[in-house]
Design an enzyme around this catalytic site. Structure first.
Site, PDB file in Angstrom:
ATOM      1  N   GLU A 194      -2.313 -12.010   9.447  1.00  0.00           N
ATOM      2  CA  GLU A 194      -2.166 -13.496   8.585  1.00  0.00           C
ATOM      3  C   GLU A 194      -1.989 -13.413   7.079  1.00  0.00           C
ATOM      4  OE1 GLU A 194      -6.057 -15.437   9.370  1.00  0.00           O
ATOM      5  OE2 GLU A 194      -5.427 -15.829  11.513  1.00  0.00           O
TER       6      GLU A 194
ATOM      7  N   CYS B  36      -0.876 -13.813  -0.602  1.00  0.00           N
ATOM      8  CA  CYS B  36      -1.868 -12.754  -0.391  1.00  0.00           C
ATOM      9  C   CYS B  36      -1.502 -12.229   1.069  1.00  0.00           C
ATOM     10  CB  CYS B  36      -3.235 -13.382  -0.223  1.00  0.00           C
ATOM     11  SG  CYS B  36      -4.480 -12.501   0.347  1.00  0.00           S
TER      12      CYS B  36
ATOM     13  N   CYS C 279      -9.815  -4.192  10.479  1.00  0.00           N
ATOM     14  CA  CYS C 279     -10.230  -3.519   9.230  1.00  0.00           C
ATOM     15  C   CYS C 279     -11.278  -2.416  10.026  1.00  0.00           C
ATOM     16  CB  CYS C 279     -10.546  -4.190   8.127  1.00  0.00           C
ATOM     17  SG  CYS C 279     -11.122  -3.269   6.658  1.00  0.00           S
TER      18      CYS C 279
ATOM     19  N   CYS D 204     -17.233  -4.587   6.351  1.00  0.00           N
ATOM     20  CA  CYS D 204     -18.028  -5.221   5.204  1.00  0.00           C
ATOM     21  C   CYS D 204     -18.738  -6.184   5.978  1.00  0.00           C
ATOM     22  CB  CYS D 204     -17.223  -5.811   4.244  1.00  0.00           C
ATOM     23  SG  CYS D 204     -16.378  -4.226   3.355  1.00  0.00           S
TER      24      CYS D 204
ATOM     25  N   CYS E 168     -17.440 -10.235   5.783  1.00  0.00           N
ATOM     26  CA  CYS E 168     -16.054 -10.290   5.996  1.00  0.00           C
ATOM     27  C   CYS E 168     -15.666 -10.748   7.582  1.00  0.00           C
ATOM     28  CB  CYS E 168     -15.509  -8.974   5.311  1.00  0.00           C
ATOM     29  SG  CYS E 168     -13.629  -9.220   5.534  1.00  0.00           S
TER      30      CYS E 168
ATOM     31  N   CYS F  75     -10.575 -15.752   0.366  1.00  0.00           N
ATOM     32  CA  CYS F  75     -10.929 -14.352   0.725  1.00  0.00           C
ATOM     33  C   CYS F  75     -11.931 -13.942   1.445  1.00  0.00           C
ATOM     34  CB  CYS F  75     -11.270 -14.032  -0.845  1.00  0.00           C
ATOM     35  SG  CYS F  75     -11.126 -12.242  -1.225  1.00  0.00           S
TER      36      CYS F  75
HETATM   37 FE1  SF4 Z   1     -12.061  -4.663   5.372  1.00  0.00          FE
HETATM   38 FE2  SF4 Z   1     -12.943  -7.131   4.875  1.00  0.00          FE
HETATM   39 FE3  SF4 Z   1     -14.185  -5.062   3.907  1.00  0.00          FE
HETATM   40 FE4  SF4 Z   1     -11.804  -5.867   3.164  1.00  0.00          FE
HETATM   41  S1  SF4 Z   1     -13.743  -6.826   2.804  1.00  0.00           S
HETATM   42  S2  SF4 Z   1     -12.432  -3.699   3.448  1.00  0.00           S
HETATM   43  S3  SF4 Z   1     -10.756  -6.595   4.954  1.00  0.00           S
HETATM   44  S4  SF4 Z   1     -14.033  -5.239   5.926  1.00  0.00           S
END
Ligand code: SF4
Length: 356
Positions: free
Chosen positions: A95, A108, A115, A119, A122, A342
């Protein structure tokens, strides 16, 4: 290319393409023509290259593939933010987001499908990791969002900025990110100034040094979220392997090489990292280099156990840093009703919205 597996034609540079054509006894100006079709005209197949002789098109078809990211759908927020889903040749979904602000548009874009860093806060991290995007797949997002911006801006100004802040950790796909920046800024591509591009990262110390050595002229933003190891490691487990001390040294190196101020991104989570003591630790960390701090509202992601801080605490946090003479911006969330803010991108758009 004989004997090598067929690669995507946009994975090689315009110079390499020219060399390939020369080695195949074709004129070098054909390289310019083909590159124009690939990057400026953004053709989706070799057959669209109508001013290229059929023999050359066949030569290209035998030696290369051409995979363009395909628009899967769009979803528009009440605040005008547009989330755009792209599907890739192998079925991966990523996206990008078009964010309007005062008649200007920022894109963006994503650098990875999923990923690997996981995190806590996220949505992308919850998906796991599928693969790195090619430089062309990253470029396609920028080019498509630029076309949307051109249609929406009165003076046809297109994008004013691009941020690598979508799905994925850009510095874990550094070579392709670097090449995509080169194509976005090249006259052969979008011709955009690198000053209008920001690479935002959780901070991979080794690659921050490489970024400084390579002299890429775009801006850098570090997503720190806490300047206390214990807290940061909970929010971003990557910090366990590369703690703040290591990150600080890499950032000092970055500044010593580039002399460029960078941005510190800090999402405030209620009762986790939003106290004045947390602000004090952040201020101490930032003493080491000139920075601008962006304080971000958290866009809550279900199941994380993390929540947005109150406006009062956000203002107090900002006020504390300002008293230390730091440059601080408070960034309001955009596109949160469509999960485009975000940390909320999760590649869901392909299945969730009306197909284009
Ligand atoms: Fe990966 Fe999300 Fe951490 Fe960014 S915030 S590094 S996209 S897990």
């Amino acid at each position: 290319m004989n004997g090598k597996p067929v690669s995507d034609i946009r994975d090689i540079s315009p110079e390499e393409l020219k060399s390939f054509l020369l080695a195949s006894n074709e004129k070098s100006f054909r390289g310019n023509q083909v590159s124009e079709w690939l990057w400026k005209k953004q053709c989706a197949s070799f057959d669209e290259m109508t001013d290229i002789p059929k023999t050359i098109r066949e030569l290209l078809k035998i030696n290369f593939t051409l995979h363009r990211a395909v628009l899967a759908g769009t979803q528009e927020s009440r605040d005008g933010t547009v989330k755009v889903g792209f599907s890739l040749y192998d079925g991966s979904a990523v996206e990008g987001v078009l964010i309007p602000s005062g008649g200007r548009y920022t894109a963006c874009i994503s650098s990875q499908a999923g990923c690997p860093l996981g995190c806590l806060f996220c949505a992308t991290g919850k998906q796991g990791f599928k693969r790195n995007l090619s430089s062309a797949e990253i470029f396609d997002q920028a080019a498509y969002l630029n076309t949307m911006a051109l249609e929406r801006t009165k003076n046809k100004a297109g994008l004013s900025n691009i941020v690598y802040m979508g799905m994925g950790e850009p510095l874990l796909n550094y070579e392709n990110v670097k090449r995509s920046v080169e194509m976005i800024t090249s006259a052969d591509g979008m011709g955009m100034s690198p000053q209008r591009i920001t690479i935002s990262s959780l901070g991979i110390p080794k690659i921050i040094r490489l970024l400084a050595d390579d002299g890429l002229k775009c801006h850098f933003a570090l997503s720190i979220h806490s300047a206390i190891n214990e807290k940061r490691s909970k929010l971003a487990p990557f910090n366990i392997r590369h703690p703040l001390e290591e990150l600080k040294e890499a950032l000092k190196y970055y500044y010593s090489k580039t002399k460029r101020r960078f941005t510190i991104e800090y999402i405030l989570f209620r009762d986790v990292n939003d106290s004045l003591a947390d602000a004090g630790e952040l201020a101490a960390f930032c003493k080491n280099f000139p920075v601008k701090v962006n304080l971000l509202e958290y866009n809550e992601v279900r199941g994380t156990g993390l929540f947005r801080t109150s406006s009062e605490k956000l203002l107090a946090f900002a006020g504390f840093l300002e008293k230390k003479n730091m440059v601080v911006n408070i960034r309001k969330s955009r596109g949160k009703d469509i999960d485009a803010a975000c940390g909320q991108l999760a590649g869901k758009i392909n299945s969730e919205i009306v197909k284009c």
